[in-house]
Design an enzyme around this catalytic site. Sequence first.
Site, PDB file in Angstrom:
ATOM      1  N   HIS A  17      48.451 -41.695   8.464  1.00  0.00           N
ATOM      2  CA  HIS A  17      48.043 -40.911   7.265  1.00  0.00           C
ATOM      3  C   HIS A  17      48.916 -39.893   6.746  1.00  0.00           C
ATOM      4  O   HIS A  17      49.798 -39.980   7.153  1.00  0.00           O
ATOM      5  CB  HIS A  17      46.706 -40.308   7.974  1.00  0.00           C
ATOM      6  CG  HIS A  17      47.304 -39.177   8.444  1.00  0.00           C
ATOM      7  ND1 HIS A  17      47.546 -38.501   9.002  1.00  0.00           N
ATOM      8  CD2 HIS A  17      45.674 -39.315  10.206  1.00  0.00           C
ATOM      9  CE1 HIS A  17      47.223 -37.465  10.431  1.00  0.00           C
ATOM     10  NE2 HIS A  17      46.372 -37.452  10.533  1.00  0.00           N
ATOM     11  N   HIS A  20      51.207 -37.735   9.397  1.00  0.00           N
ATOM     12  CA  HIS A  20      51.946 -38.109  10.656  1.00  0.00           C
ATOM     13  C   HIS A  20      53.372 -38.433   9.244  1.00  0.00           C
ATOM     14  O   HIS A  20      54.443 -38.413   9.353  1.00  0.00           O
ATOM     15  CB  HIS A  20      51.707 -39.645  10.868  1.00  0.00           C
ATOM     16  CG  HIS A  20      50.549 -39.445  11.761  1.00  0.00           C
ATOM     17  ND1 HIS A  20      48.945 -40.171  11.242  1.00  0.00           N
ATOM     18  CD2 HIS A  20      49.812 -39.367  12.664  1.00  0.00           C
ATOM     19  CE1 HIS A  20      48.265 -40.104  12.527  1.00  0.00           C
ATOM     20  NE2 HIS A  20      49.318 -39.124  12.946  1.00  0.00           N
ATOM     21  N   CYS A 125      40.136 -29.446  27.316  1.00  0.00           N
ATOM     22  CA  CYS A 125      39.290 -30.232  26.258  1.00  0.00           C
ATOM     23  C   CYS A 125      40.089 -31.710  26.458  1.00  0.00           C
ATOM     24  O   CYS A 125      41.164 -31.912  25.837  1.00  0.00           O
ATOM     25  CB  CYS A 125      40.198 -29.515  24.999  1.00  0.00           C
ATOM     26  SG  CYS A 125      40.381 -30.402  23.631  1.00  0.00           S
ATOM     27  N   CYS A 128      42.939 -32.682  23.043  1.00  0.00           N
ATOM     28  CA  CYS A 128      43.794 -32.236  23.172  1.00  0.00           C
ATOM     29  C   CYS A 128      44.820 -32.945  23.834  1.00  0.00           C
ATOM     30  O   CYS A 128      46.219 -32.383  24.621  1.00  0.00           O
ATOM     31  CB  CYS A 128      43.751 -30.247  22.918  1.00  0.00           C
ATOM     32  SG  CYS A 128      43.532 -29.521  21.651  1.00  0.00           S
ATOM     33  N   CYS A 142      37.366 -25.265  21.443  1.00  0.00           N
ATOM     34  CA  CYS A 142      38.753 -24.999  20.860  1.00  0.00           C
ATOM     35  C   CYS A 142      39.498 -24.892  19.210  1.00  0.00           C
ATOM     36  O   CYS A 142      38.474 -25.627  18.547  1.00  0.00           O
ATOM     37  CB  CYS A 142      39.469 -27.365  21.406  1.00  0.00           C
ATOM     38  SG  CYS A 142      41.088 -27.559  20.715  1.00  0.00           S
ATOM     39  N   HIS A 145      39.460 -29.040  17.656  1.00  0.00           N
ATOM     40  CA  HIS A 145      38.548 -30.217  17.472  1.00  0.00           C
ATOM     41  C   HIS A 145      37.439 -29.670  17.563  1.00  0.00           C
ATOM     42  O   HIS A 145      36.389 -30.054  17.341  1.00  0.00           O
ATOM     43  CB  HIS A 145      38.565 -30.744  19.040  1.00  0.00           C
ATOM     44  CG  HIS A 145      40.364 -31.528  19.129  1.00  0.00           C
ATOM     45  ND1 HIS A 145      41.771 -30.822  20.035  1.00  0.00           N
ATOM     46  CD2 HIS A 145      40.831 -32.644  18.685  1.00  0.00           C
ATOM     47  CE1 HIS A 145      42.591 -31.323  20.120  1.00  0.00           C
ATOM     48  NE2 HIS A 145      42.368 -33.046  19.252  1.00  0.00           N
ATOM     49  N   LYS A 294      40.319 -29.697   5.366  1.00  0.00           N
ATOM     50  CA  LYS A 294      41.029 -30.028   6.650  1.00  0.00           C
ATOM     51  C   LYS A 294      41.148 -31.706   6.900  1.00  0.00           C
ATOM     52  O   LYS A 294      39.912 -32.023   5.968  1.00  0.00           O
ATOM     53  CB  LYS A 294      39.837 -29.745   7.674  1.00  0.00           C
ATOM     54  CG  LYS A 294      41.315 -29.660   9.116  1.00  0.00           C
ATOM     55  CD  LYS A 294      41.100 -28.956  10.362  1.00  0.00           C
ATOM     56  CE  LYS A 294      41.998 -29.788  10.965  1.00  0.00           C
ATOM     57  NZ  LYS A 294      41.601 -29.790  12.716  1.00  0.00           N
ATOM     58  N   LYS A 297      38.571 -37.885   9.653  1.00  0.00           N
ATOM     59  CA  LYS A 297      37.791 -38.683   9.624  1.00  0.00           C
ATOM     60  C   LYS A 297      36.402 -38.941   9.176  1.00  0.00           C
ATOM     61  O   LYS A 297      35.900 -40.092   7.708  1.00  0.00           O
ATOM     62  CB  LYS A 297      37.710 -39.697  10.194  1.00  0.00           C
ATOM     63  CG  LYS A 297      38.887 -40.972  10.019  1.00  0.00           C
ATOM     64  CD  LYS A 297      38.495 -42.164  11.433  1.00  0.00           C
ATOM     65  CE  LYS A 297      39.171 -42.479  11.784  1.00  0.00           C
ATOM     66  NZ  LYS A 297      39.397 -42.998  13.620  1.00  0.00           N
TER      67      LYS A 297
HETATM   68  N1  MSP Z   1      50.954 -38.203  20.744  1.00  0.00           N
HETATM   69  C1  MSP Z   1      51.181 -36.485  20.534  1.00  0.00           C
HETATM   70  C2  MSP Z   1      52.248 -36.224  20.083  1.00  0.00           C
HETATM   71  C3  MSP Z   1      53.415 -36.249  21.263  1.00  0.00           C
HETATM   72  S1  MSP Z   1      55.582 -36.230  20.917  1.00  0.00           S
HETATM   73  C4  MSP Z   1      56.048 -36.455  22.142  1.00  0.00           C
HETATM   74  C5  MSP Z   1      50.180 -36.307  19.373  1.00  0.00           C
HETATM   75  N2  MSP Z   1      50.604 -36.899  18.078  1.00  0.00           N
HETATM   76  S2  MSP Z   1      49.534 -37.087  17.090  1.00  0.00           S
HETATM   77  O1  MSP Z   1      49.222 -38.493  17.033  1.00  0.00           O
HETATM   78  O2  MSP Z   1      48.668 -35.874  16.881  1.00  0.00           O
HETATM   79  O3  MSP Z   1      50.202 -36.547  16.052  1.00  0.00           O
HETATM   80  C6  MSP Z   1      50.635 -35.070  15.862  1.00  0.00           C
HETATM   81  C7  MSP Z   1      51.628 -34.892  15.078  1.00  0.00           C
HETATM   82  O4  MSP Z   1      51.966 -35.864  13.750  1.00  0.00           O
HETATM   83  C8  MSP Z   1      52.146 -33.597  14.341  1.00  0.00           C
HETATM   84  O5  MSP Z   1      52.489 -32.477  15.665  1.00  0.00           O
HETATM   85  C9  MSP Z   1      52.659 -33.800  12.751  1.00  0.00           C
HETATM   86  O6  MSP Z   1      53.987 -34.280  13.223  1.00  0.00           O
HETATM   87  C10 MSP Z   1      51.855 -34.655  12.232  1.00  0.00           C
HETATM   88  N3  MSP Z   1      50.543 -34.786  11.563  1.00  0.00           N
HETATM   89  C11 MSP Z   1      49.252 -35.003  12.094  1.00  0.00           C
HETATM   90  N4  MSP Z   1      48.385 -33.933  10.976  1.00  0.00           N
HETATM   91  C12 MSP Z   1      49.170 -33.542  10.346  1.00  0.00           C
HETATM   92  C13 MSP Z   1      48.669 -33.115   8.790  1.00  0.00           C
HETATM   93  N5  MSP Z   1      47.592 -32.459   8.818  1.00  0.00           N
HETATM   94  N6  MSP Z   1      49.651 -32.327   8.608  1.00  0.00           N
HETATM   95  C14 MSP Z   1      50.808 -32.409   8.960  1.00  0.00           C
HETATM   96  N7  MSP Z   1      51.521 -32.728   9.815  1.00  0.00           N
HETATM   97  C15 MSP Z   1      49.941 -33.232  10.955  1.00  0.00           C
HETATM   98  O7  MSP Z   1      50.023 -35.188  18.914  1.00  0.00           O
END
Ligand code: MSP
Length: 646
Positions: A17, A20, A125, A128, A142, A145, A294, A297
């Site tokens: 999304h 990412h 959690c 997390c 949390c 979440h 925020k 989904k």
């Molecule tokens: N798998 C772990 C990370 C392991 S790294 C060794 C994880 N994955 S995640 O799919 O949840 O990705 C989190 C990351 O996605 C955030 O740190 C950020 O880079 C990005 N984002 C996910 N949602 C976001 C927003 N709403 N806004 C900005 N970035 C965010 O955590």
Amino acid sequence: MTTYITTPIYYVNALPHLGHAYTTIITDTYCRFRRLCGDDVRFQTGTDEHGEKIARAAEAEGVSPREYVDRVSRAFKEAWPQLSVEPDHFIRTTNPEHIRTVQDILQKVYDQDDIYFSEYSGLYCQGCERFLTEKELVEGNCPDHLKPPEEITEQNYFFRMGRYQDWLIDHIKNNPEFITPKRYRNEVLSFLSEPLEDLCISRPTSRLTWGIPLPFDENFVTYVWFDALINYLTGIGYPDGPDFERYWSSSEHVIAKDILKPHAIFWPTMLKAMGVEPYKRLHVHGYWNVDETKMSKSIGNVVRPGELVEQYGVDTVRYFVLREMSFGLDASFSSEAIVARRNSDLANDLGNLFSRSLTMIGKYAGSVVPEPEKGLLNDVDRELIKAVEHMIKQYRQDMNGFLFHRALQEVWKVIGLLNRFIVTNEPWELAKNPAQEKRLMTVLYVLAEALRIVALVLRPVMPQAAAKMAAALGLDAEQDTLTLDTAGKWGGLKPGTRISQGPQLFPRLDKKNNKKQQQQPTPEKKEKKETVREKGLVGYDTFQELELRVAEIVAAEKIKKSDRLLKLTVRAPEERTIVAGIASFYEPDALIGRQVIIVANLKPAKLMGVTSHGMVLAAKEKDDDGNERLVLSTVSDRITPGSKVA
Ligand code: MSP
């Protein structure tokens, strides 16, 4: 110099999304920037595929974890090229080499007595995938979440993280760039001011089997963070691959604030225990929200990068996210905001400037970059060249510090100056006078050369548009080997180079282009829109097409043979001429220095032989005797000329 830059590896329990996409776009932009600085760069992203979350997601779909992770990991891998993101390596934590190295590391840390077995009760959690401390909870939930954690008592293996607390505090304090922006560095230091507990690094196989088995106890699998963080090493061939030697000392990680603790605390202490030097820098950004809410989904407001690209084009999406978010702070996505940036910054400011300039070179210089006449450079030209040189310096500093929004502001300052440069020099007037031929060629050269540099600095941000600009300026060869040092110097454009018009860079988006967004309003919004149309009022989109700006009047004079018209020269921020029908209400001299509101994107029109580029707004009334009174519209306080009125 080398640079090794990474994104987090994303969990495969959700499709890519906007969040990412943002992290991955900025990492790609930084990677391209460092290459432009001449660095040998390695860029890694990938997917995090073990753990409870993933096992549960696979179960919910009724497929095996392996089948499930293969599918979602592919979706991530395929999403990036659509965003002009080009990683050098895509790592998956289910790769056998990764699994082997994680096990080797666990064994080594266990053998040196940094891992021990114990019983633990704590607040866990699921979202997390870690135990939370009481202090982290917000009203018992949390904070990420919004659910209460479960109380769990379990026998597990623990990493002696507390042992490295003092070392970590010293390291953060001695290396101010280790965690940036500063607010996150302070947050970590404040967390470390309390005793640091050891980290639970296992899960019993009775509860979870989808993980890497502990090499020293088959009844346990590795905690997902102890597995995931190590991707940054396995992806470059740790411990003895040549790329590890080559890149690790220049490693930089990009993350959002949600995973600050694992990256700023777990990871450096793990590295210390392994005897590997810490990474060089950690860059932490804020969250993207959608329409101030925020993204989630369950609310149904998740923004998919593929859809954005389809709707707005990849360069607009990249520019928007980089320009809109101040690095480190949260930002809000809305279709109005992206359309506004596209139409104002890209179509109006950059796109029009570029096509206008090339058209003039076509018309007045036979589509060939003209020879400038050194002796004919005047103060305005020299100021402009100075501004371009200043921009490059500032851009380099801001891009290096992840201040992408600021770097782009600097570039757009130059774009504004170039628009003003055209208005001040009036090449079309010079073209009428053969004696001004050399001056005209000099003006056109300055324009083309400045645009070459603008295209150069935009390459990391909008690779496709920048390549189109370079190609139109006749520069398609050897573009990939250019560096800021060599190509960022004034005077690089060779006279005699053949230019071409090329397609319009950023056509304005009208309501039709933005249709998708309008086809999916909430039922409530849709209803409102229809009522509005029935009453003959305009919608928000129509209003938004008007570009209102604050302008400062720098000169004013009467237009010969007209009682009504004044010729105004305003700064908005570029200098432009506007003809206003206010001569019976204002003396020209009384207008100098006043700030007024103008319609900036009105089609130019000729009035009594003077071309007007915009319209000044004013209010008018008639008294009982039929006498007219007019007052200029203005702002309630002084503001930078060019500020948008919305
Ligand atoms: N798998 C772990 C990370 C392991 S790294 C060794 C994880 N994955 S995640 O799919 O949840 O990705 C989190 C990351 O996605 C955030 O740190 C950020 O880079 C990005 N984002 C996910 N949602 C976001 C927003 N709403 N806004 C900005 N970035 C965010 O955590």
